[in-house]
Design a protein around this motif. Structure first.
Motif, PDB file in Angstrom:
ATOM      1  N   ILE A   1      10.016  -9.827  15.901  1.00 48.11           N
ATOM      2  CA  ILE A   1       9.100  -8.882  15.268  1.00 48.11           C
ATOM      3  C   ILE A   1       9.272  -7.497  15.867  1.00 48.11           C
ATOM      4  CG2 ILE A   1       7.382 -10.604  14.628  1.00 48.11           C
ATOM      5  CD1 ILE A   1       5.797  -9.861  17.099  1.00 48.11           C
ATOM      6  N   SER A   2       8.902  -6.500  15.090  1.00 48.25           N
ATOM      7  CA  SER A   2       8.921  -5.102  15.516  1.00 48.25           C
ATOM      8  C   SER A   2       7.643  -4.432  15.041  1.00 48.25           C
ATOM      9  CB  SER A   2      10.136  -4.355  14.947  1.00 48.25           C
ATOM     10  OG  SER A   2      11.347  -4.864  15.467  1.00 48.25           O
ATOM     11  N   VAL A   3       7.253  -3.366  15.739  1.00 49.81           N
ATOM     12  CA  VAL A   3       6.095  -2.575  15.342  1.00 49.81           C
ATOM     13  C   VAL A   3       6.537  -1.117  15.237  1.00 49.81           C
ATOM     14  CG1 VAL A   3       3.758  -1.823  15.918  1.00 49.81           C
ATOM     15  CG2 VAL A   3       4.488  -4.158  16.470  1.00 49.81           C
ATOM     16  N   PHE A   4       6.193  -0.491  14.110  1.00 51.46           N
ATOM     17  CA  PHE A   4       6.518   0.911  13.866  1.00 51.46           C
ATOM     18  C   PHE A   4       5.232   1.730  13.884  1.00 51.46           C
ATOM     19  CE2 PHE A   4      10.192  -1.234  12.300  1.00 51.46           C
ATOM     20  CZ  PHE A   4      11.247  -0.337  12.372  1.00 51.46           C
ATOM     21  N   GLU A   5       5.304   2.912  14.484  1.00 51.21           N
ATOM     22  CA  GLU A   5       4.205   3.857  14.427  1.00 51.21           C
ATOM     23  C   GLU A   5       4.500   4.858  13.321  1.00 51.21           C
ATOM     24  OE1 GLU A   5       1.767   6.150  17.797  1.00 51.21           O
ATOM     25  OE2 GLU A   5       3.703   7.112  17.365  1.00 51.21           O
ATOM     26  N   VAL A   6       3.628   4.886  12.302  1.00 51.37           N
ATOM     27  CA  VAL A   6       3.826   5.754  11.142  1.00 51.37           C
ATOM     28  C   VAL A   6       2.695   6.777  11.106  1.00 51.37           C
ATOM     29  CG1 VAL A   6       4.140   5.848   8.649  1.00 51.37           C
ATOM     30  CG2 VAL A   6       4.884   3.820   9.911  1.00 51.37           C
ATOM     31  N   ASP A   7       3.058   8.041  11.073  1.00 55.43           N
ATOM     32  CA  ASP A   7       2.087   9.131  11.032  1.00 55.43           C
ATOM     33  C   ASP A   7       1.661   9.374   9.592  1.00 55.43           C
ATOM     34  OD1 ASP A   7       0.739  11.610  11.064  1.00 55.43           O
ATOM     35  OD2 ASP A   7       1.887  12.291  12.792  1.00 55.43           O
ATOM     36  N   GLY A   8       0.343   9.277   9.346  1.00 49.86           N
ATOM     37  CA  GLY A   8      -0.157   9.465   7.996  1.00 49.86           C
ATOM     38  C   GLY A   8       0.124  10.841   7.429  1.00 49.86           C
ATOM     39  N   LYS A   9       0.296  11.828   8.282  1.00 50.61           N
ATOM     40  CA  LYS A   9       0.577  13.189   7.808  1.00 50.61           C
ATOM     41  C   LYS A   9       2.043  13.359   7.442  1.00 50.61           C
ATOM     42  CE  LYS A   9      -0.272  18.032   9.012  1.00 50.61           C
ATOM     43  NZ  LYS A   9      -0.826  18.958  10.032  1.00 50.61           N
ATOM     44  N   LYS A  10       2.935  12.683   8.185  1.00 54.99           N
ATOM     45  CA  LYS A  10       4.365  12.831   7.940  1.00 54.99           C
ATOM     46  C   LYS A  10       4.863  11.912   6.834  1.00 54.99           C
ATOM     47  CE  LYS A  10       5.341  14.162  12.743  1.00 54.99           C
ATOM     48  NZ  LYS A  10       6.061  13.782  13.993  1.00 54.99           N
ATOM     49  N   ALA A  11       4.255  10.753   6.682  1.00 56.25           N
ATOM     50  CA  ALA A  11       4.666   9.784   5.655  1.00 56.25           C
ATOM     51  C   ALA A  11       3.465   9.483   4.763  1.00 56.25           C
ATOM     52  CB  ALA A  11       5.219   8.519   6.303  1.00 56.25           C
ATOM     53  N   LYS A  12       2.976  10.512   4.086  1.00 53.11           N
ATOM     54  CA  LYS A  12       1.713  10.405   3.352  1.00 53.11           C
ATOM     55  C   LYS A  12       1.793   9.386   2.223  1.00 53.11           C
ATOM     56  CE  LYS A  12      -0.709  14.030   2.939  1.00 53.11           C
ATOM     57  NZ  LYS A  12      -1.293  15.358   2.588  1.00 53.11           N
ATOM     58  N   VAL A  13       2.861   9.428   1.424  1.00 53.16           N
ATOM     59  CA  VAL A  13       2.956   8.529   0.272  1.00 53.16           C
ATOM     60  C   VAL A  13       3.032   7.084   0.730  1.00 53.16           C
ATOM     61  CG1 VAL A  13       4.362   7.875  -1.713  1.00 53.16           C
ATOM     62  CG2 VAL A  13       4.000  10.299  -1.184  1.00 53.16           C
ATOM     63  N   TYR A  14       3.825   6.819   1.756  1.00 58.24           N
ATOM     64  CA  TYR A  14       3.931   5.450   2.271  1.00 58.24           C
ATOM     65  C   TYR A  14       2.562   4.945   2.731  1.00 58.24           C
ATOM     66  CZ  TYR A  14       5.367   1.531   5.239  1.00 58.24           C
ATOM     67  OH  TYR A  14       5.494   0.275   5.820  1.00 58.24           O
TER      68      TYR A  14
ATOM     69  N   VAL B   1      -5.112  10.220   4.488  1.00 57.38           N
ATOM     70  CA  VAL B   1      -4.448   9.465   5.561  1.00 57.38           C
ATOM     71  C   VAL B   1      -3.960  10.368   6.690  1.00 57.38           C
ATOM     72  CG1 VAL B   1      -3.753   7.597   4.022  1.00 57.38           C
ATOM     73  CG2 VAL B   1      -2.248   9.582   4.308  1.00 57.38           C
ATOM     74  N   ASP B   2      -4.071  11.674   6.558  1.00 51.85           N
ATOM     75  CA  ASP B   2      -3.546  12.587   7.570  1.00 51.85           C
ATOM     76  C   ASP B   2      -4.098  12.342   8.973  1.00 51.85           C
ATOM     77  OD1 ASP B   2      -2.361  13.602   5.352  1.00 51.85           O
ATOM     78  OD2 ASP B   2      -2.910  15.693   5.711  1.00 51.85           O
ATOM     79  N   PRO B   3      -5.391  12.031   9.152  1.00 55.45           N
ATOM     80  CA  PRO B   3      -5.924  11.888  10.522  1.00 55.45           C
ATOM     81  C   PRO B   3      -5.591  10.555  11.180  1.00 55.45           C
ATOM     82  CG  PRO B   3      -7.653  12.451   8.915  1.00 55.45           C
ATOM     83  CD  PRO B   3      -6.478  11.970   8.164  1.00 55.45           C
TER      84      PRO B   3
ATOM     85  N   LYS C   1      -6.173   9.508  15.055  1.00 55.97           N
ATOM     86  CA  LYS C   1      -5.408  10.229  16.070  1.00 55.97           C
ATOM     87  C   LYS C   1      -6.327  10.782  17.149  1.00 55.97           C
ATOM     88  CE  LYS C   1      -1.972  11.730  12.659  1.00 55.97           C
ATOM     89  NZ  LYS C   1      -1.410  12.901  11.932  1.00 55.97           N
ATOM     90  N   SER C   2      -7.446  11.301  16.739  1.00 50.13           N
ATOM     91  CA  SER C   2      -8.404  11.863  17.677  1.00 50.13           C
ATOM     92  C   SER C   2      -9.775  11.338  17.319  1.00 50.13           C
ATOM     93  CB  SER C   2      -8.377  13.393  17.616  1.00 50.13           C
ATOM     94  OG  SER C   2      -9.324  13.954  18.497  1.00 50.13           O
ATOM     95  N   CYS C   3     -10.298  10.451  18.164  1.00 47.73           N
ATOM     96  CA  CYS C   3     -11.579   9.813  17.890  1.00 47.73           C
ATOM     97  C   CYS C   3     -12.536  10.094  19.039  1.00 47.73           C
ATOM     98  CB  CYS C   3     -11.395   8.310  17.699  1.00 47.73           C
ATOM     99  SG  CYS C   3     -12.908   7.441  17.273  1.00 47.73           S
ATOM    100  N   MET C   4     -13.730  10.582  18.718  1.00 42.32           N
ATOM    101  CA  MET C   4     -14.712  10.892  19.741  1.00 42.32           C
ATOM    102  C   MET C   4     -15.438   9.639  20.231  1.00 42.32           C
ATOM    103  SD  MET C   4     -16.319  14.400  18.128  1.00 42.32           S
ATOM    104  CE  MET C   4     -17.317  14.677  19.587  1.00 42.32           C
ATOM    105  N   GLU C   5     -15.250   8.528  19.521  1.00 40.06           N
ATOM    106  CA  GLU C   5     -15.859   7.274  19.933  1.00 40.06           C
ATOM    107  C   GLU C   5     -14.841   6.474  20.748  1.00 40.06           C
ATOM    108  OE1 GLU C   5     -18.938   7.147  19.195  1.00 40.06           O
ATOM    109  OE2 GLU C   5     -19.003   8.734  17.680  1.00 40.06           O
ATOM    110  N   ASP C   6     -15.192   5.208  21.035  1.00 40.12           N
ATOM    111  CA  ASP C   6     -14.286   4.329  21.770  1.00 40.12           C
ATOM    112  C   ASP C   6     -13.451   3.471  20.833  1.00 40.12           C
ATOM    113  OD1 ASP C   6     -15.210   5.241  24.224  1.00 40.12           O
ATOM    114  OD2 ASP C   6     -16.826   3.752  24.302  1.00 40.12           O
ATOM    115  N   TYR C   7     -13.325   3.859  19.586  1.00 36.18           N
ATOM    116  CA  TYR C   7     -12.635   3.007  18.621  1.00 36.18           C
ATOM    117  C   TYR C   7     -11.124   3.048  18.850  1.00 36.18           C
ATOM    118  CZ  TYR C   7     -17.135   3.205  16.299  1.00 36.18           C
ATOM    119  OH  TYR C   7     -18.474   3.128  16.014  1.00 36.18           O
ATOM    120  N   ASN C   8     -10.541   1.858  19.001  1.00 42.20           N
ATOM    121  CA  ASN C   8      -9.082   1.768  19.136  1.00 42.20           C
ATOM    122  C   ASN C   8      -8.443   1.159  17.903  1.00 42.20           C
ATOM    123  OD1 ASN C   8      -9.937  -0.871  19.412  1.00 42.20           O
ATOM    124  ND2 ASN C   8      -8.799  -1.282  21.300  1.00 42.20           N
TER     125      ASN C   8
END
Length: 446
Positions: free
Chosen positions: A236-249, A270-272, A296-303
């Protein structure tokens, strides 16, 4: 004058017929469900006329929306019980003060903008009920109206999956009974031949992001098909996809996930967000099996904001792996984490199982007393989640205003025996190539 016999009619219980539908949308009734043959309270969502009679799309009030279905009128009976007192409507509930400002859940353009974080604060302050599954959510039925499931089946890779919920695909795709999705780009098509032409021209066969994790190979001396620990087959592999850079995906990913998540309300903004897409890897490419998202930036403890394992890949340990992966990222960030609320029925079971296993493992390995803070620092699980989980296990007591962990080794071992034989995919931290985003620093005044 003779009456026109061509008017539609509905066959009702008892054999009578009428030119009008027996039930209307919004009406409560009872229905014999196809999944267990028992009678359940329902709400009529929609109706349509076909083959000389009306059929009704019903929501079972005591079941998850994934079981909503079309039924004939002879399955439905009148409901004469006294209606339950309705919960306080959001627009009549009092406001809550956050940071010195009043938050009204029905704020318009002239008032405070209701962000996702403020919505969560409002729900927590007023103990408002959740609609069902873990991540994006609304307040009440007005924000989560009952919808008729539009797309019935999706073909994804080598699997064909029945859908669970309505998803707002654009027309004409929303009117299709079946959609064909590319498992690499997540583009959707109405015809199989269009998908095949798309695949024939496709060069990249992985998510449009950085591969930050790849499961390790079998250790030396083990056969190629060995599995255990972090070693999986297929790898298995895990990819990090940025919602701002790959908006349509990412937008396509949200539309796909909405077919299997009732709670989800985020589709296009999906940008944030960052999306962590898990794939099985073979000689043909990277086949998506699930994902989770986080802000990307959350003021709470949500992971973790939203999590999904596709139905074709469930019961393989992938869901718990994604949860463990989210907490592994929290360890790299050096901060405790917790999933966004509300949690769905399936999400709550998965997280509670993960928390239970991790806490029992800590209690088995620790000698002497241990505090909730120490366990939180070791596991990156939020203190309140630890308290709730240990209370369910009977391993914590409340004495003189403080929670004390009361871990009898015998009781811990009894609980652990239930998890000892479960297949768990570990996260190998040495295979994780990832660093947290830099925290913005405040600019100093000259």
């Amino acid at each position: 004058m003779a009456e026109d016999d061509s008017r539609p009619f509905t066959r009702q219980q008892g054999g009578a017929s009428t030119s009008q539908p027996a039930f209307d949308p919004g009406q409560r009734a009872t229905c014999i469900a196809s999944f267990d043959g028992q009678q359940h309270p329902i709400e009529i969502v929609d109706k349509r006329f076909e083959r000389g009679e009306y059929v009704y799309y019903v929501h079972y009030l005591d079941r998850d929306r994934r079981l909503d279905e079309w039924v004939s009128a002879d399955k439905i009976g009148a409901w004469s019980v006294t209606p339950r007192p309705s919960l306080a409507r959001v627009d009549t509930a009092p406001s809550v003060t956050l940071g010195g400002e009043l938050l009204s859940p029905t704020a318009d353009g002239n008032n405070l903008k209701v962000t996702r974080r403020l919505k969560r604060k409002y729900e927590e302050a007023h103990h408002l009920p959740a609609d069902e599954h873990g991540g994006d959510h609304g307040h009440d039925k007005e924000h989560h109206p009952l919808r008729v499931k539009n797309i019935q089946v999706v073909e994804f890779g080598r699997y064909e999956m029945d859908t669970w919920y309505y998803s707002p695909f654009p027309e004409p795709y929303a009117s299709s009974t079946k959609l064909y999705l590319c498992e690499y780009t997540l583009k959707y098509f109405r015809k199989k031949k269009t998908l095949l032409r798309h695949l024939a021209k496709l060069d990249i066969r992985h998510p449009p992001g950085d591969e930050i994790y790849r499961s390790p190979p079998p250790p030396p001396g083990q056969p190629p098909n060995y599995t255990g620990g972090a070693v999986t087959r297929p790898p298995i592999s895990v990819f990090e996809v940025d919602g701002k850079k790959a908006k349509v995906y990412c937008q396509n990913l949200c539309l796909l996930s909405k077919l299997f998540l009732d709670h989800k309300t985020l589709y296009y903004d999906v940008d944030p967000f960052l999306f962590y897409v898990m794939c099985e890897r073979d000689q043909h490419g990277y086949h998506m099996v699930g994902y989770f998202s986080k802000e990307k930036s959350c003021m709470e403890d949500y992971n973790l904001a939203c999590i999904l394992t596709l139905p074709a890949y469930q019961r393989k340990g992938y869901g718990k792996f994604l949860i463990a992966f989210a907490y592994e990222l929290s360890k790299r960030e050096g901060r405790v984490g917790t999933p966004e609320r509300p949690l769905s029925d399936l999400g709550a079971v998965s997280f509670r199982s993960y928390w239970t296993r991790m806490l029992l493992e800590q209690l088995r390995n620790v000698k002497g007393d241990v505090s909730i803070k120490e366990m939180s620092e070791a596991t990156m699980i939020r203190g309140q989640d630890i308290v709730d989980t240990l209370q369910g296990l009977g391993l914590i007591k409340y004495w003189k205003g403080t929670h004390l962990i009361h871990a009898d080794p015998r009781v811990v071992q009894e609980h652990w025996a239930k998890f000892a034989h479960q297949r768990v995919i570990d996260v190998d931290s040495a295979c994780l190539h990832w660093q947290p985003l830099p925290t913005p620093t405040a600019r100093k005044r000259p």
